[in-house]
Design an enzyme around this catalytic site. Structure first.
Site, PDB file in Angstrom:
ATOM      1  CG  ASP A 114      -0.288  -0.101   2.545  1.00 23.71           C
ATOM      2  OD1 ASP A 114       0.955  -0.186   2.597  1.00 23.71           O
ATOM      3  OD2 ASP A 114      -1.005  -0.124   3.568  1.00 23.71           O
ATOM      4  CD  GLU A 115       5.691   1.350   2.959  1.00 19.90           C
ATOM      5  OE1 GLU A 115       6.541   2.231   2.741  1.00 19.90           O
ATOM      6  OE2 GLU A 115       5.899   0.351   3.675  1.00 19.90           O
TER       7      GLU A 115
END
Length: 365
Positions: A138-139
């Site tokens: 998700d980064e």
């Protein structure tokens, strides 16, 4: 997807998420063959798969995903029909100090795998029989404010060399689907936790430091928020995506468990107070917490909208964070020898012990 027989090339299968995935498949999917390609860098630990090597459906190969000749040979020898691509440099702090290895592994290594799959899967790239599953993070989406969630349509906005390298590899995988019809699927997961995690990550780091009576470093004000996903939930999601995911699609995998870092650290301290007692001087483990200078480019909040994978595939997390964290701390307490071997580096001797004199048991590439 036909589940009767699969031959999986699992990259990075000796890492944290990879080894849990290999264990799950080995335990529950007897019709799937596993070829584990791992370079055995500092985070790759063969001890995490002790016992699995006894299974005739499993083969370990020590090598680099960037080694095109080796990857080509494995595709040919094993008739690989499924790639599950975990292998990546993943620690943000390390990427800030030395980004070069992140470019080589996360981007060039992914390209090497894609090229091999493209060459060995001609004419049927879009068929049901093959999959290239790319595990991402998700980064890549950047940082959220106090509200909102990352969805599969959130624009990419990476903030560290690590997340930028993963975003680049995501784009490569997507391009190979659109350009060549490669049956690729991408998953973007939130923060994983659970057994066998290398102790540079928050939860095992705090657990280990606390057990030794060392300070517990917390970046900034400790209010950076992450969505926590138990590694077993994640691995089950990946199996479901292999079975029912649509090529060309992204699936966000989240734990529905947003927590501020400082609250996670305090929960670990309280669990250790209950399980091992107070510190020798009578203090609670919470008193070891020390706030340190914030990380460069530190994203404030991540949170995943996992509604697509629930609606299309029927997956949702089953493990509550409080329960999963307690089980994780118990695992580390019960496996202190594993943790100590990682910390003193002796875990790297396991390869030589297991394979150094076993002709043909492993492949040094």
């Amino acid at each position: 997807m036909n589940d009767e027989k699969r031959t999986l090339l699992v990259t990075g299968g000796c890492g944290f998420i990879g080894c849990n995935f290999v264990r799950l498949v080995n335990r529950e999917l007897p019709h799937w063959r596993l070829i584990n390609l791992d370079k055995l860098t500092y985070a790759g630990n063969l001890q995490s798969l002790a016992g699995v090597e006894e299974n005739e459906r499993y083969r370990f190969v020590c090598g680099d995903i960037g080694d095109a000749e080796l990857v080509e040979r494995l595709f040919g020898e094993e008739q690989i029909d499924t790639v599950v691509h975990f292998a990546a440099e993943s620690h943000v702090d390390r990427s800030i100090v030395g980004p070069g290895e992140f470019i080589r592994t996360n981007i060039v290594g992914t390209f090497t795998l894609l090229e091999a799959a493209r060459r060995h899967w001609p004419g049927q790239n879009g068929g049901e029989a093959r999959r290239f599953l790319h595990i991402s993070t998700d980064e890549v989406y950047g940082s959220l404010g106090a509200t909102g969630l990352f969805s599969e349509t959130t624009p990419y906005d990476p903030r560290s060399p690590y997340s930028a390298s993963k975003a680049s590899s995501d784009h490569l995988v997507s391009a190979y689907f659109h350009t060549y019809g490669l049956p690729a699927v991408i998953t973007n997961c939130s923060n994983n936790y659970g057994p066998y995690q290398f102790p540079e990550k928050l939860i095992p780091l705090v657990c280990n430091n606390a057990l030794q009576g060392l300070t517990l470093p917390v970046y900034g004000d400790g209010k950076n928020i992450r969505d926590w996903l138990h590694v077993e939930d994640h691995c089950r999601a990946l199996v479901a995506v292999l079975q029912r995911g649509r090529p060309g699609h992204h699936y966000n995998v989240g734990g529905n468990s947003e927590m501020a870092n400082i609250d996670v650290v305090r929960m670990i301290c309280d669990l250790l107070d209950q399980r091992v007692g107070l510190l020798p001087d009578g203090r609670q483990h919470r008193e070891l917490i020390t706030f340190v200078r914030d990380r460069l480019g530190h994203d404030r909040r991540y949170a995943i909208d996992a509604s697509k994978i629930k609606a299309e595939i029927g997956w949702q997390p089953a493990i509550r964070f409080a329960d999963g964290l307690a089980a994780t701390i118990d695992w580390y307490l019960e496996h202190r020898a594993w943790l100590e071997a990682v910390l003193d580096g002796s875990y790297q001797d396991y390869y030589r012990t297991m394979y150094g004199h076993a002709e043909g048991a492993a492949d040094l590439g």
